[in-house]
Scaffold this active site. Structure first.
Site, PDB file in Angstrom:
ATOM      1  N   GLY A  22       0.815  -1.213   0.000  1.00  0.00           N
ATOM      2  CA  GLY A  22       0.000   0.000   0.000  1.00  0.00           C
ATOM      3  C   GLY A  22       0.842   1.253   0.000  1.00  0.00           C
ATOM      4  O   GLY A  22       0.349   2.355  -0.261  1.00  0.00           O
ATOM      5  N   ARG A  23       2.093   1.106   0.359  1.00  0.00           N
ATOM      6  CA  ARG A  23       2.936   2.305   0.406  1.00  0.00           C
ATOM      7  C   ARG A  23       4.402   1.978   0.129  1.00  0.00           C
ATOM      8  O   ARG A  23       5.298   2.737   0.505  1.00  0.00           O
ATOM      9  CB  ARG A  23       2.825   2.958   1.754  1.00  0.00           C
ATOM     10  CG  ARG A  23       3.110   1.988   2.886  1.00  0.00           C
ATOM     11  CD  ARG A  23       3.488   2.724   4.081  1.00  0.00           C
ATOM     12  NE  ARG A  23       3.378   1.879   5.252  1.00  0.00           N
ATOM     13  CZ  ARG A  23       3.616   2.328   6.455  1.00  0.00           C
ATOM     14  NH1 ARG A  23       3.943   3.569   6.630  1.00  0.00           N
ATOM     15  NH2 ARG A  23       3.535   1.515   7.475  1.00  0.00           N
TER      16      ARG A  23
ATOM     17  N   ASP B  84      -2.469   6.838   2.721  1.00  0.00           N
ATOM     18  CA  ASP B  84      -1.878   7.875   1.864  1.00  0.00           C
ATOM     19  C   ASP B  84      -0.613   7.394   1.147  1.00  0.00           C
ATOM     20  O   ASP B  84       0.012   8.147   0.411  1.00  0.00           O
ATOM     21  CB  ASP B  84      -1.564   9.138   2.693  1.00  0.00           C
ATOM     22  CG  ASP B  84      -0.638   8.838   3.866  1.00  0.00           C
ATOM     23  OD1 ASP B  84      -0.129   7.695   3.970  1.00  0.00           O
ATOM     24  OD2 ASP B  84      -0.426   9.741   4.700  1.00  0.00           O
TER      25      ASP B  84
ATOM     26  N   ASP C 180       0.839 -11.609   6.632  1.00  0.00           N
ATOM     27  CA  ASP C 180       1.407 -10.768   5.566  1.00  0.00           C
ATOM     28  C   ASP C 180       2.732 -10.151   5.995  1.00  0.00           C
ATOM     29  O   ASP C 180       3.424  -9.549   5.169  1.00  0.00           O
ATOM     30  CB  ASP C 180       0.414  -9.679   5.138  1.00  0.00           C
ATOM     31  CG  ASP C 180      -0.068  -8.835   6.304  1.00  0.00           C
ATOM     32  OD1 ASP C 180      -0.603  -9.427   7.260  1.00  0.00           O
ATOM     33  OD2 ASP C 180       0.097  -7.612   6.270  1.00  0.00           O
ATOM     34  N   ASN C 181       3.078 -10.298   7.260  1.00  0.00           N
ATOM     35  CA  ASN C 181       4.379  -9.785   7.722  1.00  0.00           C
ATOM     36  C   ASN C 181       5.367 -10.919   7.965  1.00  0.00           C
ATOM     37  O   ASN C 181       6.391 -10.723   8.617  1.00  0.00           O
ATOM     38  CB  ASN C 181       4.198  -8.981   9.011  1.00  0.00           C
ATOM     39  CG  ASN C 181       3.429  -7.689   8.770  1.00  0.00           C
ATOM     40  OD1 ASN C 181       3.358  -7.212   7.639  1.00  0.00           O
ATOM     41  ND2 ASN C 181       2.859  -7.133   9.811  1.00  0.00           N
TER      42      ASN C 181
HETATM   43  P1  AMP Z   1       1.530  -3.026   8.079  1.00  0.00           P
HETATM   44  O1  AMP Z   1       0.736  -2.916   9.335  1.00  0.00           O
HETATM   45  O2  AMP Z   1       2.579  -1.949   7.930  1.00  0.00           O
HETATM   46  O3  AMP Z   1       2.073  -4.393   7.862  1.00  0.00           O
HETATM   47  O4  AMP Z   1       0.506  -2.719   6.884  1.00  0.00           O
HETATM   48  C1  AMP Z   1      -0.657  -3.476   6.626  1.00  0.00           C
HETATM   49  C2  AMP Z   1      -1.213  -3.114   5.270  1.00  0.00           C
HETATM   50  O5  AMP Z   1      -1.598  -1.743   5.225  1.00  0.00           O
HETATM   51  C3  AMP Z   1      -0.223  -3.309   4.128  1.00  0.00           C
HETATM   52  O6  AMP Z   1      -0.913  -3.781   3.025  1.00  0.00           O
HETATM   53  C4  AMP Z   1       0.327  -1.913   3.938  1.00  0.00           C
HETATM   54  O7  AMP Z   1       0.830  -1.700   2.648  1.00  0.00           O
HETATM   55  C5  AMP Z   1      -0.888  -1.056   4.219  1.00  0.00           C
HETATM   56  N1  AMP Z   1      -0.525   0.291   4.705  1.00  0.00           N
HETATM   57  C6  AMP Z   1       0.011   0.604   5.901  1.00  0.00           C
HETATM   58  N2  AMP Z   1       0.205   1.942   6.006  1.00  0.00           N
HETATM   59  C7  AMP Z   1      -0.232   2.478   4.847  1.00  0.00           C
HETATM   60  C8  AMP Z   1      -0.306   3.818   4.331  1.00  0.00           C
HETATM   61  N3  AMP Z   1       0.102   4.865   5.039  1.00  0.00           N
HETATM   62  N4  AMP Z   1      -0.812   3.976   3.102  1.00  0.00           N
HETATM   63  C9  AMP Z   1      -1.245   2.937   2.374  1.00  0.00           C
HETATM   64  N5  AMP Z   1      -1.212   1.671   2.789  1.00  0.00           N
HETATM   65  C10 AMP Z   1      -0.708   1.433   4.017  1.00  0.00           C
HETATM   66 MG    MG Z   2       3.019  -5.366   6.561  1.00  0.00          MG
END
Ligand code: AMP
Ligand code: MG
Length: 492
Positions: free
Chosen positions: A92-93, A124, A253-254
């Site tokens: 997502g980013r 974002d 996913d992590n």
């Molecule tokens: P995470 O908790 O960082 O492993 O993220 C979980 C999901 O949310 C993943 O698919 C990330 O790419 C997405 N994600 C987290 N933060 C953002 C952001 N600021 N903008 C877009 N996608 C995000």
């Molecule tokens: Mg992640």
């Protein structure tokens, strides 16, 4: 050493079916500034680290430009978050900018914070400075501790505002890893019933990351692949538990398919030893508490097994999965015995491991500080120092008698000619310097004021966690009370 233009770009991930990704151009941040860089990481890809100071790097690594040999892409995957399947995940980013071959290894260059993608949902697409610095410091610190992890080349700060609980500045981190393939990639293929895609992805992953499996004769190569993933995951958990590292968000996913520490969020290295410690502020049930990590890895491996059902007989997957606890336990013992200066893998020594962990919890002793001092416990002053900071002196004294006996049984009694040898060996596995949350916090607060020097110094200290660094003694001190159990926001 090379510059950006003459690195060896290969990009095998693009050869996979395009249902696994979308090409996306990065969106740049304003007025980028280099916060910190890793010379060790730049060596991995064969890049001259001096390049990172040049304006062209600032542009490339803040999303303001790409080379025409790169085709940045966002990966599609799904995953189980806090136990629930989420079909809508993906990068997502972050963007896989390109892949580089160096010294016969292929490295992904992944820019995190590069703007929105089709998988951003409401986000974002940005990353803030504090979380980028935390990921940078932690990945480079874990690598120096010899723990499998993704790496980080550098962090860029900017003047672009990014809104979280308050206004912050947008940043990027260039993550370098052998793979960005997660358990969630296999879940995506399998749970959307794209079984050919699942097979293709397995073949790609095996060829690139598990080539030894191609040479073995096995009834089912996908079962052998699953077995290998399980081994690596169990080993990673043993590393985390033995070093006192809490990841905080072990969603599938992590979870890296190659067993790297992956996706750094509200992680923490334990200060006072508390097995039930929860570092993730939003984890109200303690699903990802420190002492749950090995079990959660087991749960995540069960999800992966389910995803592989179209390729591997159920009975084989169950058999392999059932070996997890034993596998984890073996790796854990292998790592814990040398921390205690013990060698024999026998009942008596296993009970010393248990007794030591129970005593640490009872006495609320600092995990890293204790083990580092333990190598020197033949020195009365050190023994007294540990005793004095114990919250339960009786428990400490009782444990100490056991420990003394254990060393005696192991043929290396305290106050003998073995003391020096044991001390030196223990110092090679018990780090003096770890990334304590409060140290990261102090460095981040300075960086948010435009002073990046504390981040750079902390990075330098963490490069040599096992060495005595007299000029940086204060970084090895016990944390101040305000610095223990800091709550780290997840909105990164
Ligand atoms: P995470 O908790 O960082 O492993 O993220 C979980 C999901 O949310 C993943 O698919 C990330 O790419 C997405 N994600 C987290 N933060 C953002 C952001 N600021 N903008 C877009 N996608 C995000
Ligand atoms: Mg992640």
């Amino acid at each position: 050493m090379k510059n950006w233009l003459n690195l060896n770009y290969v990009q095998p991930f693009q050869s996979l079916p395009n249902t696994l990704f979308t090409y996306v151009q990065p969106r740049g941040l304003e007025n980028p500034k280099l916060v910190v860089k890793s010379a060790a990481c730049s060596q991995l890809i064969g890049l001259d680290e001096q390049c990172l100071d040049e304006p062209s790097s600032l542009n490339l690594l803040s999303g303001n430009g790409i080379l025409n040999t790169w085709k940045p892409l966002a990966m599609k995957y799904t995953g189980h978050q806090f136990g629930h399947y989420n079909p809508d995940l993906g990068d997502g980013r972050g963007l896989l900018l390109t892949q580089v071959e160096h010294d016969k290894l292929i490295w992904d260059l992944h820019l995190k914070g590069a703007g929105p993608t089709p998988y951003s949902r409401q986000g974002d697409g940005r990353a803030v400075l504090r979380s980028s610095i935390r990921e940078f410091l932690c990945s480079e610190a874990l690598a120096a501790l010899n723990i499998p992890t993704t790496r980080a080349l550098c962090v860029m700060d900017s003047e672009s505002p990014v809104y979280r609980e308050t206004a912050e500045t947008g940043a990027t981190i260039l993550r370098v890893a052998k793979s960005h393939i997660r358990f969630g990639h296999f879940e995506y293929c399998s749970f959307t019933k794209q079984h050919d895609l699942l097979k293709t992805l397995c073949e790609h992953t095996i060829a690139q990351h598990f080539p030894a499996l191609l040479k073995q004769s096995s009834d089912n190569i996908y079962a052998a692949f699953y077995q290998e993933v399980l081994q690596r995951t169990a080993k990673l958990m043993a590393h985390w538990q033995s070093i006192g590292f809490a990841h905080g968000v072990m969603n599938t996913d992590n979870m890296s398919i190659i067993g790297d520490t992956f996706d750094f969020g509200p992680f923490a290295f334990l200060d006072d030893f508390d097995p039930t410690f929860i570092c993730n502020h939003s984890d109200h049930q303690g699903r990802y508490a420190f002492n749950q990590q090995p079990n959660i890895a087991n749960w995540n491996l069960a999800v992966l097994a389910q995803a592989l059902l179209p390729l591997v007989p159920k009975e084989s997957l169950i058999d392999i999965l059932e070996s997890y606890s034993e596998t984890f336990q073996q790796y854990f013992i292998e790592l814990m015995l040398p921390k205690l200066g013990l060698s024999k893998n026998n009942e008596a020594n296993l009970s010393v491991i248990e007794k030591t962990l129970a005593m640490l919890a009872q006495c609320k002793l600092d995990y890293t500080f204790f083990f580092r001092k333990l190598g020197n416990i033949h020195v009365t002053a050190i023994q007294q120092e540990l005793r004095n900071i114990s919250m339960d002196i009786n428990a400490f004294d009782e444990w100490f008698i056991h420990y003394q006996n254990a060393l005696q049984e192991n043929g290396q009694p305290l106050n003998s000619q073995h003391d020096t040898q044991r001390y030196l060996a223990m110092n090679r596995v018990n780090p003096k310097y770890i990334l304590r949350n409060y140290l990261a916090q102090e460095a981040i607060e300075a960086a948010q004021q435009g002073d990046y020097s504390k981040v750079q110094t902390l990075h330098t200290v963490l490069l040599h966690p096992f060495d005595e660094q007299p000029e940086f003694e204060s970084y090895a001190a016990l944390p101040p009370d305000w610095g223990k159990k800091l709550e780290i926001s997840c909105s990164s």
